[in-house]
Design a protein around this motif. Sequence first.
Motif, PDB file in Angstrom:
ATOM      1  N   MET A  16      -9.967   3.894   8.468  1.00 22.76           N
ATOM      2  CA  MET A  16      -8.827   4.243   9.317  1.00 22.76           C
ATOM      3  C   MET A  16      -7.575   4.561   8.513  1.00 22.76           C
ATOM      4  O   MET A  16      -6.874   5.548   8.781  1.00 22.76           O
ATOM      5  N   ASP A  17      -7.284   3.720   7.522  1.00 21.01           N
ATOM      6  CA  ASP A  17      -6.010   3.846   6.812  1.00 21.01           C
ATOM      7  C   ASP A  17      -6.032   4.885   5.698  1.00 21.01           C
ATOM      8  O   ASP A  17      -5.038   5.592   5.489  1.00 21.01           O
ATOM      9  N   GLU A  18      -7.154   4.993   4.984  1.00 24.56           N
ATOM     10  CA  GLU A  18      -7.193   5.853   3.807  1.00 24.56           C
ATOM     11  C   GLU A  18      -8.049   7.105   4.026  1.00 24.56           C
ATOM     12  O   GLU A  18      -7.635   8.216   3.682  1.00 24.56           O
ATOM     13  N   TRP A  19      -9.230   6.933   4.580  1.00 22.11           N
ATOM     14  CA  TRP A  19     -10.115   8.084   4.767  1.00 22.11           C
ATOM     15  C   TRP A  19      -9.570   9.012   5.842  1.00 22.11           C
ATOM     16  O   TRP A  19      -9.580  10.234   5.691  1.00 22.11           O
ATOM     17  N   LEU A  20      -9.074   8.445   6.958  1.00 24.06           N
ATOM     18  CA  LEU A  20      -8.521   9.244   8.051  1.00 24.06           C
ATOM     19  C   LEU A  20      -7.000   9.352   8.005  1.00 24.06           C
ATOM     20  O   LEU A  20      -6.436  10.325   8.515  1.00 24.06           O
ATOM     21  N   ASP A  21      -6.328   8.337   7.449  1.00 19.54           N
ATOM     22  CA  ASP A  21      -4.874   8.231   7.535  1.00 19.54           C
ATOM     23  C   ASP A  21      -4.446   8.399   8.991  1.00 19.54           C
ATOM     24  O   ASP A  21      -3.532   9.166   9.324  1.00 19.54           O
ATOM     25  N   ALA A  22      -5.113   7.643   9.861  1.00 19.50           N
ATOM     26  CA  ALA A  22      -4.920   7.819  11.300  1.00 19.50           C
ATOM     27  C   ALA A  22      -3.496   7.503  11.739  1.00 19.50           C
ATOM     28  O   ALA A  22      -2.953   8.172  12.631  1.00 19.50           O
ATOM     29  N   ALA A  23      -2.889   6.494  11.142  1.00 17.05           N
ATOM     30  CA  ALA A  23      -1.552   6.087  11.584  1.00 17.05           C
ATOM     31  C   ALA A  23      -0.527   7.196  11.407  1.00 17.05           C
ATOM     32  O   ALA A  23       0.441   7.285  12.178  1.00 17.05           O
ATOM     33  N   ALA A  24      -0.716   8.050  10.404  1.00 18.01           N
ATOM     34  CA  ALA A  24       0.230   9.158  10.194  1.00 18.01           C
ATOM     35  C   ALA A  24       0.207  10.094  11.395  1.00 18.01           C
ATOM     36  O   ALA A  24       1.258  10.620  11.806  1.00 18.01           O
ATOM     37  N   TRP A  25      -0.976  10.313  11.952  1.00 15.98           N
ATOM     38  CA  TRP A  25      -1.038  11.181  13.139  1.00 15.98           C
ATOM     39  C   TRP A  25      -0.582  10.448  14.396  1.00 15.98           C
ATOM     40  O   TRP A  25       0.050  11.044  15.272  1.00 15.98           O
ATOM     41  N   TRP A  26      -0.883   9.156  14.496  1.00 17.82           N
ATOM     42  CA  TRP A  26      -0.423   8.400  15.668  1.00 17.82           C
ATOM     43  C   TRP A  26       1.089   8.520  15.841  1.00 17.82           C
ATOM     44  O   TRP A  26       1.583   8.552  16.970  1.00 17.82           O
ATOM     45  N   ARG A  27       1.827   8.580  14.745  1.00 20.11           N
ATOM     46  CA  ARG A  27       3.284   8.652  14.840  1.00 20.11           C
ATOM     47  C   ARG A  27       3.756   9.938  15.519  1.00 20.11           C
ATOM     48  O   ARG A  27       4.908  10.028  15.972  1.00 20.11           O
ATOM     49  N   GLU A  28       2.884  10.951  15.568  1.00 22.90           N
ATOM     50  CA  GLU A  28       3.246  12.208  16.224  1.00 22.90           C
ATOM     51  C   GLU A  28       3.011  12.179  17.728  1.00 22.90           C
ATOM     52  O   GLU A  28       3.406  13.106  18.443  1.00 22.90           O
ATOM     53  N   VAL A  29       2.343  11.134  18.225  1.00 25.85           N
ATOM     54  CA  VAL A  29       2.036  11.016  19.648  1.00 25.85           C
ATOM     55  C   VAL A  29       3.071  10.086  20.283  1.00 25.85           C
ATOM     56  O   VAL A  29       3.187   8.927  19.877  1.00 25.85           O
ATOM     57  N   PRO A  30       3.832  10.561  21.262  1.00 30.83           N
ATOM     58  CA  PRO A  30       4.900   9.735  21.827  1.00 30.83           C
ATOM     59  C   PRO A  30       4.447   8.339  22.261  1.00 30.83           C
ATOM     60  O   PRO A  30       5.142   7.351  21.997  1.00 30.83           O
TER      61      PRO A  30
END
Length: 594
Positions: A16-30
């Motif tokens: 989740m954190d490194e392979w996808l870096d999911a949190a970076a995209w979550w920040r773009e979702v209100p």
Amino acid sequence: MTLIYKAPLRDMRFVMDEWLDAAAWWREVPDWQDLDSPTAQQVLEEAARFVEERIAPLNASADLEGCHFEAGTVTTPAGFRESYAEFVAAGWPTLSLDPEHGGQGLPQLLDVALQEMLAGANHAWLMSPGLTHGATACLQTYGSERVKRELLPKVASGEWLSTMCLTEPQAGSDVGLIRSRATEAPGTDGYFIDGSKIFISGGAHDLTENIVHLVLARLPDAPPGTKGLSLFVVPEWLDGSDAGRSRNGVYCEGIEKKMGLKGSPTCTMRFERAFGWLVGEPHRGLTCLFVMMNAARLQVAMQGLGHAQSAWQRAHAYAQERRQMRALSVPPGATVAPGQTSPIAFHPAMRRILMELRAVAEGERAIGYWTAHWLDIAARHADAAERENAAQLASLLTPIVKAFFTANGFAAASNALQVFGGYGYIHEYGIEQTLRDSRVSMLYEGTNEIQAIDLLVRKVLPDGARALDLLLRHMRAEAGLCRESDPLVRCAGVKLDELAQTVERTTQALKARQAQDPETAYRVADDYLAMLGWMLLAFAWARTLRIATPQRDTDAFYAEKQETGRFFFDYPLAAFAYRRSLVEAGCEAALPFV
């Protein structure tokens, strides 16, 4: 030796954190701007605690006890009812559901991680609540206002469980042969359903006070085949409906004696003037049901991953303890005194099995979570074109992960059993249960052969391979990034690029052959899907190597990742060439009849 499942939280965090870096995209979702990696990890840690403490310990005992059927009533194994009530009270069924319907609105990515844990810990327990998300999505999209008001909130919360009633004795994968009938109920807004269904997971149980059945049936004016199927929602108990408060005409006539999943009731159901409501438009039942089935297919993929992870854990733990003969070599830092035997984990035959188990499970975790991430993007991205691309990718990936992961889950259980030797064949060590439980995942929600046909015949060949082109673009982009790294990673990137080129050439050749022989795609579909599955694992491990290699000397976790990635490209990836050769053979040679 007793082993209770442990959630692979460190690897989940890595993906989740490194392979996808999911949190970076979550920040773009209100709605997700406050969701960061630490918060997501707290969710997963709490899920792991619940699964490990309340669900996993019931796995072996439920397999021995099974379900009980008496006079139309089904009782689940000891502990199931209580643990399910705790599951609902903690809000786990609503993790990624729409807040409008009582959900928490978190990403699908977190939910698939929860599904992996549940499947790895206790697949039979998961079976009854397994359709909650799909049923909720179906009713939310196609249910009438009354259904949304009276049924949907309780289904979404898990207070009531749901089923999917398709199969009949004469109608399995070919649902066009369904005979169940629906007629208007005079003076109401509903219908009476009559017919029999088989293989209904959770058709009857004691987990909830009501069960909501989604049933395919035919209206009197229905055309033949799949175009004549309508979908109806039929509660076991009616409350406040036009028929009044009463037991509906829904009856369980028995539960199956099965190879595995003995803690899950698989029921034969009879609907006799059972009152229900139409879902969606008449004769468009399959369109409605596909919403539910697509959600279920990704969950089934996570079952395959859960089985592979459980098999790896059991085999690895046993191989470290069991001593047999003296190994020719030992790992760095280990010693075996003269005259002593070695742990079987030191022997090459066992090392290869164990490494294959780890490489497949960890690679699949990246691809399975990647698929869920695309579903999140398809639902939440601000740009319509990006949503469309993400939806196409997720649609293409879904049949691949369903079939590929479940086939590998069963193979992993079988290979892990080999590590145990004779002990693997008895119940106490748990791996024979994993083997039995894993087999059905290759059959339901569309057999793996049906998934392969869906992939090739319906999604690759007709659309000019647009979705496949999108997928290959991601493979090549990763290959390009890998070329800028150290020699090991560069080699992985070169190999990934070669695989993408091979898939593209093979697909083009297959299209040309299909124009001459329409049966070609049906002959090669299974091998074509597997070929794409191995390419996806190569993608997973190429990216993993790119991330892990610079950190290999500072953290043992990354050193293990590098070691496993190197092994993957040296050994298991040979299966890609094998599957490609079978596709080529199927393009040239017709199959005889037997």
